[in-house]
Structures are given as C-alpha cells and as structure tokens.
Design an enzyme around this catalytic site. Structure first.
Site, PDB file in Angstrom:
ATOM      1  CB  CYS A 131       1.970   8.772   7.775  1.00 34.49           C
ATOM      2  SG  CYS A 131       0.918   9.854   6.811  1.00 34.49           S
ATOM      3  CD  GLU A 179       0.246   2.836  -2.683  1.00 33.23           C
ATOM      4  OE1 GLU A 179      -0.940   3.050  -2.404  1.00 33.23           O
ATOM      5  OE2 GLU A 179       1.187   3.140  -1.919  1.00 33.23           O
ATOM      6  CD  GLU A 185     -23.173   9.887 -15.267  1.00 43.02           C
ATOM      7  OE1 GLU A 185     -24.397  10.013 -15.370  1.00 43.02           O
ATOM      8  OE2 GLU A 185     -22.365  10.510 -15.993  1.00 43.02           O
ATOM      9  CE1 TYR A 188      -3.573  -0.013   0.872  1.00 42.22           C
ATOM     10  CE2 TYR A 188      -3.233  -2.225   1.687  1.00 42.22           C
ATOM     11  CZ  TYR A 188      -4.022  -1.092   1.594  1.00 42.22           C
ATOM     12  OH  TYR A 188      -5.226  -1.038   2.207  1.00 42.22           O
ATOM     13  CB  CYS A 216       0.764   8.456   3.456  1.00 39.73           C
ATOM     14  SG  CYS A 216       0.514   7.161   4.660  1.00 39.73           S
ATOM     15  CG  HIS A 232     -24.718  13.238 -17.251  1.00 37.67           C
ATOM     16  ND1 HIS A 232     -24.243  11.986 -17.571  1.00 37.67           N
ATOM     17  CD2 HIS A 232     -24.880  13.900 -18.430  1.00 37.67           C
ATOM     18  CE1 HIS A 232     -24.131  11.888 -18.887  1.00 37.67           C
ATOM     19  NE2 HIS A 232     -24.508  13.026 -19.428  1.00 37.67           N
ATOM     20  CE  LYS A 288       1.035   6.631  -1.348  1.00 32.99           C
ATOM     21  NZ  LYS A 288       0.622   5.451  -0.622  1.00 32.99           N
TER      22      LYS A 288
HETATM   23  P1  NDP Z   1       1.763  -6.295   2.371  1.00 31.98           P
HETATM   24  O1  NDP Z   1       1.730  -7.204   3.525  1.00 31.98           O
HETATM   25  O2  NDP Z   1       0.531  -5.645   1.875  1.00 31.98           O
HETATM   26  O3  NDP Z   1       2.401  -7.043   1.119  1.00 31.98           O
HETATM   27  C1  NDP Z   1       3.589  -7.790   1.218  1.00 31.98           C
HETATM   28  C2  NDP Z   1       3.802  -8.485  -0.112  1.00 31.98           C
HETATM   29  O4  NDP Z   1       5.049  -9.156  -0.095  1.00 31.98           O
HETATM   30  C3  NDP Z   1       2.744  -9.534  -0.387  1.00 31.98           C
HETATM   31  O5  NDP Z   1       2.458  -9.496  -1.749  1.00 31.98           O
HETATM   32  C4  NDP Z   1       3.435 -10.829   0.023  1.00 31.98           C
HETATM   33  O6  NDP Z   1       2.986 -11.939  -0.686  1.00 31.98           O
HETATM   34  C5  NDP Z   1       4.860 -10.532  -0.366  1.00 31.98           C
HETATM   35  N1  NDP Z   1       5.829 -11.279   0.404  1.00 31.98           N
HETATM   36  C6  NDP Z   1       5.903 -11.407   1.755  1.00 31.98           C
HETATM   37  N2  NDP Z   1       6.950 -12.171   2.112  1.00 31.98           N
HETATM   38  C7  NDP Z   1       7.553 -12.542   0.970  1.00 31.98           C
HETATM   39  C8  NDP Z   1       8.683 -13.345   0.679  1.00 31.98           C
HETATM   40  N3  NDP Z   1       9.382 -13.921   1.640  1.00 31.98           N
HETATM   41  N4  NDP Z   1       9.026 -13.520  -0.619  1.00 31.98           N
HETATM   42  C9  NDP Z   1       8.290 -12.958  -1.604  1.00 31.98           C
HETATM   43  N5  NDP Z   1       7.223 -12.176  -1.388  1.00 31.98           N
HETATM   44  C10 NDP Z   1       6.854 -11.980  -0.115  1.00 31.98           C
HETATM   45  O7  NDP Z   1       2.881  -5.247   2.729  1.00 31.98           O
HETATM   46  P2  NDP Z   1       3.354  -3.874   2.111  1.00 31.98           P
HETATM   47  O8  NDP Z   1       4.796  -3.838   2.448  1.00 31.98           O
HETATM   48  O9  NDP Z   1       2.954  -3.714   0.685  1.00 31.98           O
HETATM   49  O10 NDP Z   1       2.524  -2.808   2.943  1.00 31.98           O
HETATM   50  C11 NDP Z   1       2.501  -2.833   4.363  1.00 31.98           C
HETATM   51  C12 NDP Z   1       1.254  -2.187   4.900  1.00 31.98           C
HETATM   52  O11 NDP Z   1       1.366  -0.785   4.748  1.00 31.98           O
HETATM   53  C13 NDP Z   1      -0.025  -2.543   4.138  1.00 31.98           C
HETATM   54  O12 NDP Z   1      -0.606  -3.714   4.628  1.00 31.98           O
HETATM   55  C14 NDP Z   1      -0.891  -1.352   4.387  1.00 31.98           C
HETATM   56  O13 NDP Z   1      -1.617  -1.538   5.577  1.00 31.98           O
HETATM   57  C15 NDP Z   1       0.088  -0.222   4.542  1.00 31.98           C
HETATM   58  N6  NDP Z   1       0.116   0.629   3.344  1.00 31.98           N
HETATM   59  C16 NDP Z   1      -0.999   1.315   2.967  1.00 31.98           C
HETATM   60  C17 NDP Z   1      -1.000   2.104   1.843  1.00 31.98           C
HETATM   61  C18 NDP Z   1      -2.240   2.828   1.423  1.00 31.98           C
HETATM   62  O14 NDP Z   1      -3.163   2.936   2.218  1.00 31.98           O
HETATM   63  N7  NDP Z   1      -2.329   3.322   0.188  1.00 31.98           N
HETATM   64  C19 NDP Z   1       0.195   2.273   1.018  1.00 31.98           C
HETATM   65  C20 NDP Z   1       1.303   1.508   1.496  1.00 31.98           C
HETATM   66  C21 NDP Z   1       1.245   0.723   2.609  1.00 31.98           C
HETATM   67  P3  NDP Z   1       1.647 -12.746  -0.264  1.00 31.98           P
HETATM   68  O15 NDP Z   1       0.492 -11.939  -0.763  1.00 31.98           O
HETATM   69  O16 NDP Z   1       1.795 -14.036  -0.985  1.00 31.98           O
HETATM   70  O17 NDP Z   1       1.677 -12.894   1.223  1.00 31.98           O
END
Ligand code: NDP
Length: 451
Positions: free
Chosen positions: A42, A181, A439, A177, A47, A434, A50
């Site tokens: 984080c 982002e 709202e 995410y 976080c 407002h 970022k």
């Molecule tokens: P996620 O699991 O959310 O997303 C991973 C992405 O990568 C998905 O779109 C997935 O596709 C894709 N993917 C996975 N494997 C492959 C592959 N072999 N080839 C191509 N694409 C692939 O992980 P993140 O890394 O984005 O984030 C991790 C965690 O961190 C989040 O789940 C969240 O809990 C936390 N986080 C929270 C934030 C916030 O609160 N604002 C900000 C950043 C992170 P598919 O959908 O098809 O599986």
C-alpha cells in the site's frame, strides 16, 4: 514453555503493522520482521504512490477546464524527475512513520527475511531463531507475469514508480484495477497508452453498466483499448519491444506493463514443510478468525487472498488481536465492502452488481447518467453514472455504483447507508444537497428497469 515473544509478525505492511501495534498496546511482547521497506504494498508500491500519480495526472485536465472558465492558463511540461524525487521522499517519510509506530509501541523490529522453522519458531535471514506463542503471517502479495514468450522484457506496477523517464508509448496488459488505473494515470501524464484485455469488457466482476461507462470514457480520453486481445509473444527490437498480439497485429512499444494479477508471497517460507494448508494459488487458508490449520499460526491480508484491499487487511489484523490477545473472538466481516477504482473517471462501488442481484431475486434498478455541471460548462463530453440496485421485496439497496469524479469519496459515505441496510425509501427521504452530482442518488423516483 516460555517464548521470546507473545507474537511474531512476518511482514511490515498494512495488516502486519496494525496487528503488531495493537497487540503491543494490549500488553503483548511483539516482534516484526520485514525484508523490504516498511509500509508494504500500500505505502511503497501501491495505493499511496498510485494516488499521488493520479493527482499528478489530473492537472492537464484542470488546465483545460481553467481555460474554459476564463483563466489564461497554459500547460507546461511535466517534470518526471522532479515529481519522482518528491514522491520517493514522501515514501521515505511514510516508511519512517511506520517504523516509529512500531518503535514507539515497543515492537522489536528485524530488517530481515523470516521463515517458519516450527509452529512457534521463525528463522531470520541472519540465521538467528526467535520463538513466539503466536506467529502472524502478513507477507502480502506480488505481481505475476503471464507465461508469454519474452515476458521478462515487461515491467509491473512495482517498477512504474522507478522509471528513469516516462516512455512515449506503453502497452498495458490486463483489465483489472491496476491495469485500468495505470492506463489512466499514464495517459494523463502524456504517455501514449495502449491497453490489451483478453475479455469482452474491462473490470470483470463489477456492474456492467458502470464498467461500460468507465471503458467508454477511458477511450474517449485517448486510451487505445483493445478488448478480446492478448499478447502472443514479445521480443526486443532495438531499445523497444515488439509485441505480437492475438488480433493479428504486430506493434512496437517503448514499455510493456503487465497488470495480470498478484499472487500471495508464500514461496520458500517453510509453510509446506510445516503442513500449513495453502490454496491453489499459494494463499494461506484461514478460518473466519484468520487462524490456519496450525493453531499457533494466523494470517491476514493479501497473503490469504480473501479481499485484497488495505483497509480489509487492517481489519483482519485488528480482529486477530481482539480474538487472540483480548479474549474477544471476532470474526472478520467481509460483507458489503465499499471500494473505489481510481480510473478517470473514478468508480465507487458497494454491494451487488445488477447482474449479480438479478440472479438472486426480483430487483428494481434506478440509474441516471448525465453530464455534470462543472465538466459540462467546461465543454467536456464526460458523463457520470449514479445507480442503485434495489431488492423488490425488502426494498433494501443491494448495490450502489457511482462513476464520477470523486466517486471514491462518495461511495465511502453512501456505503454507510448500504451497510446499515438502508431501503430505497430511506434514500428517498434524505433531502438532496443541491447543486451536487451525488444529489441524484436521492432523487431517482422511477426504476429504469425491473428484473
Ligand atoms: P486483477 O486480478 O484485478 O486483474 C488481473 C487482470 O489480468 C484481469 O483483467 C485478468 O483477466 C488479466 N489476466 C490474468 N492473467 C492473464 C494472462 N495470463 N494473460 C492476459 N491477461 C491476464 O489484478 P490486479 O493486478 O489488477 O490487482 C490485484 C488486486 O489488487 C485487485 O484484485 C485489488 O484487490 C487490489 N487493488 C486494489 C486497488 C483499489 O482498491 N483501488 C488498486 C489496485 C489493486 P481476466 O479478467 O480475464 O481474469
């Protein structure tokens, strides 16, 4: 049997530090080992840096708006080096804060890697051993690279904060995410961003209407998003990276960033040897009190891969201390967690998506999408979405989804009502503030759909 400590925490991120501090304040003798920087994902790689980059990336838009509002404003160059040194100075300061929190509360810290030797013993990387009545695993997670030829040429979100210079062109792989982002952040900072996502729509699992709007707006802001597209292979091409994609294209980028998910940091920790049960992705399996199958060993945060969010890890750490050191068994409540995705525009969400709720019983959907006053006056095309998913029987608001500037701030507050079990009529009898965007959340009178 006497132990060196009542609690030994492995990992100095959000969950570990909170648990260590609160346990020490409750009178426990506590130690904590961290092999990297205090603050964990984080503070050091997630976080916090970022969000600071989100702020930095929003200024070009503000300058455009300022001009539309009559100001004589011009956007100069973005000085990455200046921003980066300030960013890292801030992360250093925060690391100091975390160290002080531990020190001031009497937690003994070891700047070392620790692994388990037996159910009550950890071995540090200097070879020394420490015993503890309880051990808390809080090692977090780490980005994973997909199994693609040439993947080692790519970077992950960990590396973005350390780039020597911002690239001119960047490909981001993933639709979660982190991918979304960073696509927005880098686009805002002037990088030419292309994003490939293998699925039909980004942000899988979130409300379809909400993620559809985020996707549309991201593209309108200039992100070259390709859905149903993955990388086939990558190769070095001079100082650039040549990428073959499943859509038949071959393109060259300065950098490729993988945001393809994260995995728990459980390798080479002595867990398998001790018989600590792990899941399919190496996550530590725990019960509702964060206890593993070995009674003296607990785990909190991303290493358990429950809900990977800082505030959840903190709650898990606090509930662990309540349970183990305060004699007050406290299960962790993972229901109705509000969360925000810091894309541009932001998404704030709590509860069920329309699709999820629809599968469980009759619902009413209240939604409105409009151009907000501030952006509309500035001539921006941007739209926002306010949406409530309501149970037709109980009238309870099952889900609230907001796509708008500041949606993260809004959902924190709307989240209280939803968590309390507010009905649609509770929302309705709240007077509108407002003129605001939010709202609309209390003025939607007729459902747009029932299902
Ligand atoms: P996620 O699991 O959310 O997303 C991973 C992405 O990568 C998905 O779109 C997935 O596709 C894709 N993917 C996975 N494997 C492959 C592959 N072999 N080839 C191509 N694409 C692939 O992980 P993140 O890394 O984005 O984030 C991790 C965690 O961190 C989040 O789940 C969240 O809990 C936390 N986080 C929270 C934030 C916030 O609160 N604002 C900000 C950043 C992170 P598919 O959908 O098809 O599986």
């Amino acid at each position: 049997m006497s132990f060196d400590y009542d609690l030994f925490v492995i990992g100095g991120g959000s969950g570990g530090v909170r648990a260590a501090r609160v346990a020490a304040q409750a009178g426990a003798r506590v130690a904590l080992a961290e092999e990297d920087r205090y603050g964990g994902t984080c503070v050091q790689r997630g976080c916090v840096p970022k969000k600071l980059m989100v702020f930095a990336s929003e200024y070009p838009g503000y300058i455009e708006d300022a001009k539309a509002y009559g100001w004589d404003a011009t956007l100069g160059d973005f000085n990455w080096d200046a921003f980066k040194s300030k960013l890292h100075a801030e992360l250093d300061r925060l690391e100091g804060v975390y160290r002080n929190i531990l020190g001031n509360n009497g937690v003994q810290t070891f700047d070392a890697r620790a692994k388990l030797a037996d159910p009550h013993t950890v071995e540090l990387s200097d070879g020394s051993r420490k015993t503890a009545k309880h051990i808390l695993l809080a090692m977090g997670g780490w980005p994973v690279l997909p199994d693609i030829k040439g993947a080692e040429l790519g970077i992950t979100s960990n590396d973005v904060f350390h780039l020597d210079a911002l690239p001119e062109t960047m490909l981001i792989l993933g639709g979660g995410y982190i991918a979304c982002e960073f696509a927005c952040i880098l686009n805002g900072l002037g990088v030419n961003v292309t994003q490939y996502y293998r699925g039909a729509q980004i942000l899988r699992g979130f409300d379809e209407e909400a993620r559809g709007l985020v996707s549309e707006e991201m593209q309108q802001n200039g992100i070259d998003l390709h859905l149903g597209t993955n990388i086939l292979e990558m190769a070095q091409d001079g100082d650039k990276i040549r990428v073959k994609a499943t859509n038949g294209t071959e393109r060259v980028f300065d950098k490729v960033m993988f945001a393809t998910g994260r995995r728990p940091n459980t390798a080479d920790m002595g867990l398998e040897e001790l018989g600590v049960k792990l899941g399919r992705y190496g996550e530590v399996l725990v019960d509702e009190y964060s206890q593993t199958n070995i009674p003296s060993i607990y785990a909190v945060g991303d290493v358990t891969d429950r809900v990977n969010l800082t505030p959840v890890a903190i709650r898990e750490g606090m509930a662990f201390v309540e349970t183990v050191f305060k004699g007050n068994p406290t299960p962790v409540d993972h229901d109705l967690i509000p969360t925000a995705i810091f894309t541009q525009p932001e998404m704030g969400t709590i509860g069920m998506s329309e699709e999820e709720a629809r599968d469980r019983g009759p619902i009413e959907v209240y939604a409105t999408s409009f151009k907000p006053m501030r952006e509309s006056f500035a001539g921006r095309a941007q739209r926002v979405l306010m949406k409530l998913v309501v149970c037709a029987d109980t009238r309870r608001v099952l889900g609230c989804h907001i796509v708008a500037p500041g949606a993260g701030e809004m959902i924190q507050l709307a989240g209280i009502a939803v968590k309390m079990g507010a009905t649609k009529e509770d929302f309705d009898r709240t007077v509108a503030v407002h003129p605001t965007m939010s709202e609309e959340i209390v003025t939607m009178r007729e459902p747009v759909r029932t299902a």
